[in-house]
Design a protein around this motif. Sequence first.
Motif, PDB file in Angstrom:
ATOM      1  N   ARG A 188      45.747  34.538  38.537  1.00 43.12           N
ATOM      2  CA  ARG A 188      45.815  34.783  39.971  1.00 43.12           C
ATOM      3  C   ARG A 188      44.661  34.049  40.604  1.00 43.12           C
ATOM      4  NH1 ARG A 188      42.092  39.318  40.470  1.00 43.12           N
ATOM      5  NH2 ARG A 188      41.487  39.578  38.310  1.00 43.12           N
ATOM      6  N   ILE A 189      44.795  33.794  41.899  1.00 41.99           N
ATOM      7  CA  ILE A 189      43.703  33.134  42.600  1.00 41.99           C
ATOM      8  C   ILE A 189      43.119  34.163  43.549  1.00 41.99           C
ATOM      9  CG2 ILE A 189      43.088  31.325  44.245  1.00 41.99           C
ATOM     10  CD1 ILE A 189      44.056  29.579  42.329  1.00 41.99           C
ATOM     11  N   ASP A 190      41.814  34.282  43.521  1.00 39.59           N
ATOM     12  CA  ASP A 190      41.136  35.194  44.424  1.00 39.59           C
ATOM     13  C   ASP A 190      40.961  34.488  45.761  1.00 39.59           C
ATOM     14  OD1 ASP A 190      39.552  36.856  45.829  1.00 39.59           O
ATOM     15  OD2 ASP A 190      37.875  36.833  44.431  1.00 39.59           O
ATOM     16  N   HIS A 191      41.770  34.881  46.730  1.00 42.55           N
ATOM     17  CA  HIS A 191      41.678  34.205  48.023  1.00 42.55           C
ATOM     18  C   HIS A 191      40.789  34.983  48.980  1.00 42.55           C
ATOM     19  CE1 HIS A 191      44.088  30.816  47.125  1.00 42.55           C
ATOM     20  NE2 HIS A 191      45.088  31.543  46.702  1.00 42.55           N
ATOM     21  N   GLY A 192      39.739  35.552  48.438  1.00 44.50           N
ATOM     22  CA  GLY A 192      38.787  36.276  49.270  1.00 44.50           C
ATOM     23  C   GLY A 192      38.218  35.397  50.367  1.00 44.50           C
ATOM     24  N   ILE A 193      38.101  34.122  50.107  1.00 46.70           N
ATOM     25  CA  ILE A 193      37.484  33.253  51.119  1.00 46.70           C
ATOM     26  C   ILE A 193      38.510  32.376  51.833  1.00 46.70           C
ATOM     27  CG2 ILE A 193      35.277  33.203  49.887  1.00 46.70           C
ATOM     28  CD1 ILE A 193      36.041  30.321  49.028  1.00 46.70           C
ATOM     29  N   GLY A 194      39.773  32.717  51.751  1.00 48.56           N
ATOM     30  CA  GLY A 194      40.767  31.945  52.497  1.00 48.56           C
ATOM     31  C   GLY A 194      42.150  32.156  51.949  1.00 48.56           C
ATOM     32  N   ARG A 208      33.421  41.359  37.222  1.00 43.45           N
ATOM     33  CA  ARG A 208      34.102  41.741  38.457  1.00 43.45           C
ATOM     34  C   ARG A 208      34.550  40.491  39.200  1.00 43.45           C
ATOM     35  NH1 ARG A 208      29.275  41.466  37.968  1.00 43.45           N
ATOM     36  NH2 ARG A 208      27.573  41.180  39.400  1.00 43.45           N
ATOM     37  N   ASP A 209      35.389  40.679  40.171  1.00 40.14           N
ATOM     38  CA  ASP A 209      35.897  39.552  40.931  1.00 40.14           C
ATOM     39  C   ASP A 209      34.799  38.947  41.790  1.00 40.14           C
ATOM     40  OD1 ASP A 209      38.271  39.837  39.793  1.00 40.14           O
ATOM     41  OD2 ASP A 209      39.349  40.534  41.566  1.00 40.14           O
ATOM     42  N   ARG A 210      34.842  37.643  41.898  1.00 38.97           N
ATOM     43  CA  ARG A 210      33.873  36.935  42.707  1.00 38.97           C
ATOM     44  C   ARG A 210      34.578  36.278  43.872  1.00 38.97           C
ATOM     45  NH1 ARG A 210      29.214  35.891  40.039  1.00 38.97           N
ATOM     46  NH2 ARG A 210      28.968  37.383  38.350  1.00 38.97           N
ATOM     47  N   LYS A 211      33.788  35.961  44.870  1.00 39.16           N
ATOM     48  CA  LYS A 211      34.348  35.297  46.043  1.00 39.16           C
ATOM     49  C   LYS A 211      34.355  33.788  45.823  1.00 39.16           C
ATOM     50  CE  LYS A 211      35.248  38.859  48.740  1.00 39.16           C
ATOM     51  NZ  LYS A 211      36.186  39.448  47.769  1.00 39.16           N
ATOM     52  N   VAL A 212      35.134  33.353  44.862  1.00 45.84           N
ATOM     53  CA  VAL A 212      35.351  31.921  44.657  1.00 45.84           C
ATOM     54  C   VAL A 212      36.847  31.688  44.552  1.00 45.84           C
ATOM     55  CG1 VAL A 212      33.217  31.188  43.523  1.00 45.84           C
ATOM     56  CG2 VAL A 212      34.987  32.307  42.180  1.00 45.84           C
ATOM     57  N   ALA A 213      37.334  30.677  45.241  1.00 47.55           N
ATOM     58  CA  ALA A 213      38.773  30.397  45.182  1.00 47.55           C
ATOM     59  C   ALA A 213      39.038  29.620  43.905  1.00 47.55           C
ATOM     60  CB  ALA A 213      39.206  29.616  46.418  1.00 47.55           C
ATOM     61  N   LYS A 214      39.140  30.333  42.807  1.00 50.52           N
ATOM     62  CA  LYS A 214      39.262  29.762  41.487  1.00 50.52           C
ATOM     63  C   LYS A 214      40.305  30.594  40.752  1.00 50.52           C
ATOM     64  CE  LYS A 214      35.062  28.008  39.777  1.00 50.52           C
ATOM     65  NZ  LYS A 214      35.452  26.665  39.442  1.00 50.52           N
ATOM     66  N   PRO A 215      41.084  29.967  39.881  1.00 55.28           N
ATOM     67  CA  PRO A 215      42.055  30.790  39.164  1.00 55.28           C
ATOM     68  C   PRO A 215      41.333  31.841  38.321  1.00 55.28           C
ATOM     69  CG  PRO A 215      42.442  28.437  38.783  1.00 55.28           C
ATOM     70  CD  PRO A 215      41.128  28.559  39.487  1.00 55.28           C
ATOM     71  N   VAL A 216      41.841  33.058  38.353  1.00 53.61           N
ATOM     72  CA  VAL A 216      41.313  34.129  37.506  1.00 53.61           C
ATOM     73  C   VAL A 216      42.358  34.415  36.437  1.00 53.61           C
ATOM     74  CG1 VAL A 216      40.477  36.513  37.410  1.00 53.61           C
ATOM     75  CG2 VAL A 216      40.036  35.106  39.445  1.00 53.61           C
ATOM     76  N   LEU A 217      41.966  34.251  35.173  1.00 48.46           N
ATOM     77  CA  LEU A 217      42.898  34.392  34.059  1.00 48.46           C
ATOM     78  C   LEU A 217      42.633  35.671  33.291  1.00 48.46           C
ATOM     79  CD1 LEU A 217      42.568  30.772  32.586  1.00 48.46           C
ATOM     80  CD2 LEU A 217      44.083  31.556  34.417  1.00 48.46           C
TER      81      LEU A 217
END
Lengths: 252, 252
Positions: free
Chosen positions: A171-177, B85-94
Motif C-alpha cells: 500500500r502507499i501511505d498517502h499521508g502527504i498527498g 509505525r507508518d511514516r509520512k513518506v509517499a513510499k510503498p509499504v510492504l
Amino acid sequence: MPKRFAPAIILSHPQLGENIGAAARAMANFGLADLRLVAPRDRWPNKKADAMAANAGHVVAAARVYESVAAAAKDLKLLFATTARDRKVAKPVLTPAEAAKRLRAAAKRGLPTGLLFGPERAGLENDDLSLADAVVTIPTAPDYASLNLAQAVLLMGYEWYLAGDKTPTERIDHGIGKPATREELFALFKHLEDELDRAGFLYPPHKKPAMVRNLRAMLHRAALTDQEVRTLRGVVTALVKDKQRKKLREKG
Amino acid sequence: MPKRFAPAIILSHPQLGENIGAAARAMANFGLADLRLVAPRDRWPNKKADAMAANAGHVVAAARVYESVAAAAKDLKLLFATTARDRKVAKPVLTPAEAAKRLRAAAKRGLPTGLLFGPERAGLENDDLSLADAVVTIPTAPDYASLNLAQAVLLMGYEWYLAGDKTPTERIDHGIGKPATREELFALFKHLEDELDRAGFLYPPHKKPAMVRNLRAMLHRAALTDQEVRTLRGVVTALVKDKQRKKLREKG
C-alpha cells in the motif's frame, strides 16, 4: 478477534524468569494474553520475569502455574506442540502458517486452543508431544536451527497474528498527498516537454517521440501524488529560471 | 540459494553490542551472513556482541562498519527499510512476506539486495528511509507494537527464509512406520469387529452397521501406520485374553 479466542501459550518446565518475561512480551506483540506455566524451575512469581516483560507485565501477572502439561491443557480442544527438530512420532508436522490457519479456524468455531513449548535447552519430551494433536516445526537454516524460547513464541505469535491480519501486501501511505489525477500528470508532461524543447534537449526531431515516451514512463512508474506533481513542476520552473538568470549574468 | 544472494542486513546506528550479537544470531537462523553496521555507538569489535552471538560468531566477525547508510548500501540494487509505525513518506509499504518475495525475485536475477533497520529506540530517520525503495512494516497488535532490533531481524529473516522454503504445510513423519496398506487396515477392522461381536458389544443387530461404520471412521481418521495397526491388533488380543483370564480366575 476477542482475546479469549487467541491460543493459550503453555511453557513446559521453563527455566529462567527472563525467558518467561521475554515470551510474555512476544505474546503481547501479537495480541496473546493467556500464559500457562508448567512447573517453572525458578520461584514464581519471579522478579526477572516481571523486569523482562516490561510493558507486557499484565501477561506475566495473569500467568497461571500447573503441575503438568496435561493439567495446563485440560480445557483445550486443539493443542499443537512446537519442536525444533523432527521427532520420531507418527504425528502430523505442520508449518507455523498452517498451524496458525487451523488455530484461527478452531477459534472461529469457539474452540479453546493452545500452543505448547518445551524448556529452553531440551525442548519438549516425547511424553508431552503425545498430548498434542500435531507438531509444529519452525523452518530454519539446517546448520543453525536453535531458536530460543521467546523467539519461538514470537514466530508462532506472528504467524497467528498474520493469519487474521488483513493488511494489503502493498500500500502507499498517502499521508502527504493523494494520487495525482491524469490531468495533473499530463500537465506536468507538457510543462517538462515544452521546456526541454525550448532548451534543445529533445533533439534531433526524429528521436523526440522515443525520448518523450521514456521520460513519461519514468514519471508514470513513480506513481506521483498531486503534491509531488506540484513539486516537480516547481523544480522545472526553478531550473529554467536559474538558467535564465545565468544567461542574464553572463550577458551583464 | 547461495549466501551471496541473501540480503545484506544493515543496522543503522545500533546502540548495544548485545543487540548486534542477537541480530547476528537471528540472521544465522535463517541463512543470512552479510551484516553491515552504520556508525555503531559502542566500540567495534565489541565483546558483548561476540558473547551474545554465540554460535553465530562468524556473522559478527565478518561484519563491516560504515559511516553512513548511503555508504553501507551503495552496491545494492534493491533496499527495503523496516519501520514499526507508518511514516509520512509517499513510499510503498510492504508486508514482510511481500518484501521477502521481491528480495527473492531480485536475488534470482543476480541483484544484490538489503534490509535496513534503525537504531533500537528511535527507529529509522526519514533521511535514511529516503534511501530505500520501499518500506516494510511488521504487523503487530496495535496496542503493543514495539519489537526490539533482534526480533525485527528475526521476523524479516524468517520471512526471507520462508519465501524460499518448500516444506509442505503438513507432513507425517513416518520414521517409525509406513502408512498401513488398506489390506492391513481392513484386517484390523475385521479383528476388532469379530471380537466385539463375540463380546456382545455390537448389539442390537439393527444398530450394528452404524456402530461398525463409526468405529471404522475413527480408525480411518487416525491415518495409521503399519506398525500402529500391529500395535492395535495386539491391544485387542490383550484385552480379550485379559477378559478370558479373568473369567477363568472367577470360575477357578
